[in-house]
Design an enzyme around this catalytic site. Structure first.
Site, PDB file in Angstrom:
ATOM      1  N   SER A   1       0.921  -1.226   0.023  1.00 32.90           N
ATOM      2  CA  SER A   1      -0.042  -0.240   0.047  1.00 32.90           C
ATOM      3  C   SER A   1       0.779   1.334  -0.064  1.00 32.90           C
ATOM      4  CB  SER A   1      -0.978   0.028   1.294  1.00 32.90           C
ATOM      5  OG  SER A   1      -2.053   0.839   0.946  1.00 32.90           O
TER       6      SER A   1
ATOM      7  N   ASP B   1     -10.064  -4.727  -4.796  1.00 39.12           N
ATOM      8  CA  ASP B   1      -9.549  -3.712  -3.909  1.00 39.12           C
ATOM      9  C   ASP B   1     -10.351  -2.440  -3.763  1.00 39.12           C
ATOM     10  OD1 ASP B   1      -7.813  -1.880  -2.487  1.00 39.12           O
ATOM     11  OD2 ASP B   1      -6.082  -2.692  -3.285  1.00 39.12           O
TER      12      ASP B   1
ATOM     13  N   HIS C   1      -7.988  -5.203  -0.409  1.00 36.73           N
ATOM     14  CA  HIS C   1      -6.847  -4.548  -0.119  1.00 36.73           C
ATOM     15  C   HIS C   1      -6.093  -5.497   0.525  1.00 36.73           C
ATOM     16  CE1 HIS C   1      -4.152  -1.275  -0.336  1.00 36.73           C
ATOM     17  NE2 HIS C   1      -4.133  -1.078   0.734  1.00 36.73           N
TER      18      HIS C   1
END
Length: 272
Positions: free
Chosen positions: A96, A220, A248
């Site tokens: 991320s 996601d 995610h």
């Protein structure tokens, strides 16, 4: 083994260092810390690798200064850890926001010491839309997130946990996930969100020269799968590994596949 490493005068970051073998340096996502990779730490140590998990400044056990949440400073902190531990031929694995910081490390320091790059649910090349980039969140949506954090950070993190995963997780797991976010300072969480909103890595992808593997959940809701497709187009010698059943949090949604694919990449096996 835990290390507290000074990355600049008066600022130390915490690093978890487990196992022996080729180092794999993990950079966590917003607003978590290295504990979010605990299942990977166990598996990699068993498989003969050295897990190194950095708590970025402002998060986890690291110091929480007022400044330094831009990608340049965070990448410099990673470099300070690499230098302090004398790491060479390591795998750099960013999740991320950590994926974005990993890309900045590659461009800012020429990928010094990196043997392979792994981008996992990466918030790159842009987390927010521009006039010439229509993927992912709008800047005002991040502004709204920041306002929610200012108003009621625990409530926001509980809501964020529900968005993070596609597969059903136990209430205990979601509570643990929320507590990881609460280990960060509020100002760190906010300032890092500003960096996510404003930073642009588009010009830095083509210069990545090491083998790169991109893990990304097809469902996601935080970093759209289209971001992974864009990185795959722009990064030479990159491979995209889709996680069909994941949001995610791919290492929580499909943990067995995640660890299997991770070890395959580290062992140099063909990713399928």
């Amino acid at each position: 083994m835990g290390h507290y490493i000074e990355v600049e005068a008066g600022v130390k970051v915490y690093v978890e260092d487990i196992g022996t073998g080729q180092p794999v340096v993990f950079i966590h996502g917003w607003p978590l810390n290295s504990k979010s990779f605990e299942m990977q730490a166990n598996e990699l140590a068993l498989q003969g690798f050295r897990f190194i998990g950095i708590d970025l400044r402002g998060f986890g056990k690291s110091d929480k200064p007022w400044t330094g949440y831009d990608y340049d400073t965070q990448a410099s902190d990673v470099k300070a850890v690499v230098d302090h531990l004398g790491l060479e031929n390591f795998v750099l694995a960013g999740f991320s926001m950590g994926g974005a910081i990993a890309i900045r490390y590659m461009s800012k320091f020429g990928g010094q010491g990196v043997d392979k790059l792994m981008l996992m649910g990466a918030a790159a090349p842009l987390f927010t839309q521009r006039d010439d980039f229509e993927i992912n969140l709008k800047p005002e949506e991040v502004d709204d997130i920041i306002e929610q954090i200012k108003k009621d950070r625990p409530a926001f993190l509980a809501q964020f946990a529900d968005m993070f995963f596609e597969q059903e997780q136990s209430p205990e797991f979601l509570h643990w996930f929320q507590m990881l976010g609460l280990e960060a300072a509020a100002h760190s969480t906010i300032n890092a969100a500003v960096a996510l909103k404003d930073e642009d890595l588009r010009s830095e992808l083509a210069g990545i020269s090491v083998p790169t593997t991109i893990f990304h959940g097809q469902k996601d809701q935080i970093c759209a799968y289209a971001l992974a497709e864009e990185m795959n187009k722009q990064i030479p010698n990159s491979v995209l590994v889709p996680f069909e059943q994941s949001g995610h949090g791919i290492n929580g949604d499909e943990p067995e596949k995640f660890n299997t694919e991770l070890v395959n990449v580290l062992n140099g096996s063909e990713v399928k």
